[in-house]
Design an enzyme around this catalytic site. Structure first.
Site, PDB file in Angstrom:
ATOM      1  N   CYS A 138       2.587  -1.117  15.572  1.00 32.24           N
ATOM      2  CA  CYS A 138       2.486  -1.012  14.119  1.00 32.24           C
ATOM      3  C   CYS A 138       1.747  -2.203  13.511  1.00 32.24           C
ATOM      4  O   CYS A 138       2.101  -3.352  13.768  1.00 32.24           O
ATOM      5  CB  CYS A 138       3.890  -0.915  13.534  1.00 32.24           C
ATOM      6  N   CYS A 167       3.425   8.655   0.738  1.00 37.14           N
ATOM      7  CA  CYS A 167       4.119   7.768   1.675  1.00 37.14           C
ATOM      8  C   CYS A 167       4.248   6.412   0.986  1.00 37.14           C
ATOM      9  O   CYS A 167       3.237   5.771   0.683  1.00 37.14           O
ATOM     10  CB  CYS A 167       3.280   7.666   2.951  1.00 37.14           C
ATOM     11  N   GLU A 224       0.828  -1.201   0.000  1.00 33.55           N
ATOM     12  CA  GLU A 224       0.000   0.000   0.000  1.00 33.55           C
ATOM     13  C   GLU A 224       0.869   1.259   0.000  1.00 33.55           C
ATOM     14  O   GLU A 224       1.985   1.247   0.511  1.00 33.55           O
ATOM     15  CB  GLU A 224      -0.900   0.022   1.247  1.00 33.55           C
ATOM     16  N   CYS A 280       7.130  -6.501   7.317  1.00 37.30           N
ATOM     17  CA  CYS A 280       8.296  -5.983   8.044  1.00 37.30           C
ATOM     18  C   CYS A 280       8.630  -6.960   9.161  1.00 37.30           C
ATOM     19  O   CYS A 280       7.729  -7.546   9.759  1.00 37.30           O
ATOM     20  CB  CYS A 280       7.981  -4.605   8.635  1.00 37.30           C
ATOM     21  N   CYS A 303      -0.583   6.855  10.294  1.00 36.73           N
ATOM     22  CA  CYS A 303       0.708   6.321  10.689  1.00 36.73           C
ATOM     23  C   CYS A 303       0.566   5.007  11.457  1.00 36.73           C
ATOM     24  O   CYS A 303      -0.186   4.926  12.425  1.00 36.73           O
ATOM     25  CB  CYS A 303       1.395   7.359  11.568  1.00 36.73           C
ATOM     26  N   CYS A 355       7.650  -3.773  15.661  1.00 28.64           N
ATOM     27  CA  CYS A 355       7.279  -2.667  16.561  1.00 28.64           C
ATOM     28  C   CYS A 355       5.842  -2.910  17.055  1.00 28.64           C
ATOM     29  O   CYS A 355       4.959  -3.236  16.264  1.00 28.64           O
ATOM     30  CB  CYS A 355       7.376  -1.331  15.831  1.00 28.64           C
TER      31      CYS A 355
HETATM   32  S1  SF4 Z   1       7.032   0.841  12.502  1.00 31.18           S
HETATM   33 FE1  SF4 Z   1       6.206  -0.975  11.439  1.00 31.18          FE
HETATM   34  S2  SF4 Z   1       6.983  -0.846   9.343  1.00 31.18           S
HETATM   35 FE2  SF4 Z   1       8.227   0.574  10.605  1.00 31.18          FE
HETATM   36  S3  SF4 Z   1      10.005  -0.687  11.286  1.00 31.18           S
HETATM   37 FE3  SF4 Z   1       8.430  -0.879  12.908  1.00 31.18          FE
HETATM   38  S4  SF4 Z   1       7.290  -2.737  12.352  1.00 31.18           S
HETATM   39 FE4  SF4 Z   1       8.430  -2.106  10.528  1.00 31.18          FE
END
Ligand code: SF4
Length: 366
Positions: A136, A122, A101, A129, A357, A133
């Site tokens: 996220c 963006c 996306e 990923c 975000c 985090c």
């Molecule tokens: S915020 Fe999300 S996309 Fe960015 S590094 Fe952390 S887990 Fe990966």
């Protein structure tokens, strides 16, 4: 920095994503003249043609041979979701059937002509990923592979083709960690910021990292003209490790030193991204520590409201995260400003379509 081997995409090689230098090399190998490589470059990124057949400036035999070997489309647009605030979320299918996306965000403020003051795209840099985090949504997808430079450039080309206004800013803050895909990201940056392509000026391109120090050092040593943002989100090693497991490998103290090195080498400041979580990182001591770090070199702090990621059914520590209440949010801003910090609040554009975000997760990002 090593790129995971799994970023290789089977199928015909892409033309998009090849820089001017890479096309020259390719045409040298093909026994073609250098100026033909420049014609192809212009067709891809200036005229933005979508098929090799349309490139009538190239001889028919060369077009035929390019068509036999290469493919033009790197990402295929599947869907555009429109937010009430003007934000658009693009869903793209990749050649191997995977999806990513991108989000196009206009500023609320309009210029004299009634157009958005800024239009920011963006882009994603990886499919999923692996940094995990806790706040996220993308983290729930795990890492499938890196995006190619072509897949990064084509997100821009497709989004621009579906926008009446010119995209003015580009942020590498979508799905994935850009520093894990450094070479492909920087090849795309070279194309985006080449004056000839008239895409984006370097000072309006921002790479956002979760704090991968080797990438920061490399950007510093290579003297890149683009901007650097760091997802910080905590002022102590303990809290940062809980929120962002990568902090165990690259500690807060090492990160501060790396950013100071970056500033000394490039004379460019850094933007800190800081999501406020209720009772976790929004206390008086956090204000002091954050302001102290921000004073080490020129910097700006983007304070970001936490956007719930309930749609990913978070568990454990992730499920406990709550946004800082509005009055404390305002208090935190005022205290930071009183400490002399340069602070802005990042808007929650696209919240109603899960494009804000940290929310990109294919129904994710920094
Ligand atoms: S915020 Fe999300 S996309 Fe960015 S590094 Fe952390 S887990 Fe990966």
């Amino acid at each position: 920095m090593a790129i995971p081997a799994r970023d290789i995409v089977k199928g015909p090689p892409e033309l998009k994503g090849l820089t001017r230098g890479a096309l020259e090399q390719l045409f040298l190998l093909l026994g073609e003249k250098k100026y033909r490589a420049h014609q192809l470059y212009d067709a891809l990124y200036i005229n933005r043609l979508e098929s090799i057949d349309e490139m009538v400036v190239l001889p028919a035999a060369l077009r035929a041979s390019l068509s036999e070997t290469y493919r033009m489309q790197s990402v295929a647009l599947q869907q555009i979701q429109h937010s009430d605030d003007g934000t658009k979320k693009f869903l793209f299918e990749l050649y191997d059937g995977r999806s990513i996306e991108s989000v196009l965000i206009p500023t609320e403020k309009l210029d004299d002509a009634g157009k958005p003051y800024r239009l920011t795209l963006c882009v994603s840099t990886q499919v999923g990923c692996n940094l995990g985090c806790k706040f996220c949504a993308t983290a729930t997808l795990n890492l499938a592979r890196n995006l190619t430079a072509g897949e990064i450039v084509d997100q821009y080309l497709q989004a621009q083709a579906h926008s009446e206004e010119k995209i003015t800013n580009l942020v590498f803050m979508g799905m994935g960690e850009p520093m894990q895909n450094y070479d492909n990201v920087m090849a795309a940056v070279e194309i985006f910021t080449d004056q000839r392509t008239d895409m984006i000026v370097p000072r309006r391109v921002t790479i956002s990292t979760a704090g991968l120090i080797p990438g920061i050092m490399r950007m510093a040593d290579e003297g890149k003209l683009i901007k650097l943002a760091v997802s910080l989100h905590a002022t102590t090693q303990g809290v940062r490790e809980k929120l962002m497991p990568i902090a165990k490998k690259y500690t807060l103290s090492q990160l501060g030193d790396a950013l100071e090195y970056y500033y000394r080498k490039t004379h460019k400041g850094v933007t800190f991204e800081y999501i406020l979580f209720d009772g976790l990182n929004d206390g008086p001591d956090d204000v002091k520590r954050l302001a102290k770090l921000a004073r080490r070199f020129p910097s700006r702090i983007n304070i970001i409201p936490f956007h719930q990621i309930d749609f990913t059914a978070p568990v454990g520590f992730a499920a406990e995260l709550r946004p800082t209440p509005p009055d404390r949010f305002e208090w935190f801003l005022a205290q930071l400003r009183a400490e002399g910090a340069n602070v802005i609040v990042r808007s929650s554009s696209g919240l109603d379509i899960d494009a804000a975000c940290g929310q990109l997760a294919l129904s994710g990002g920094h």
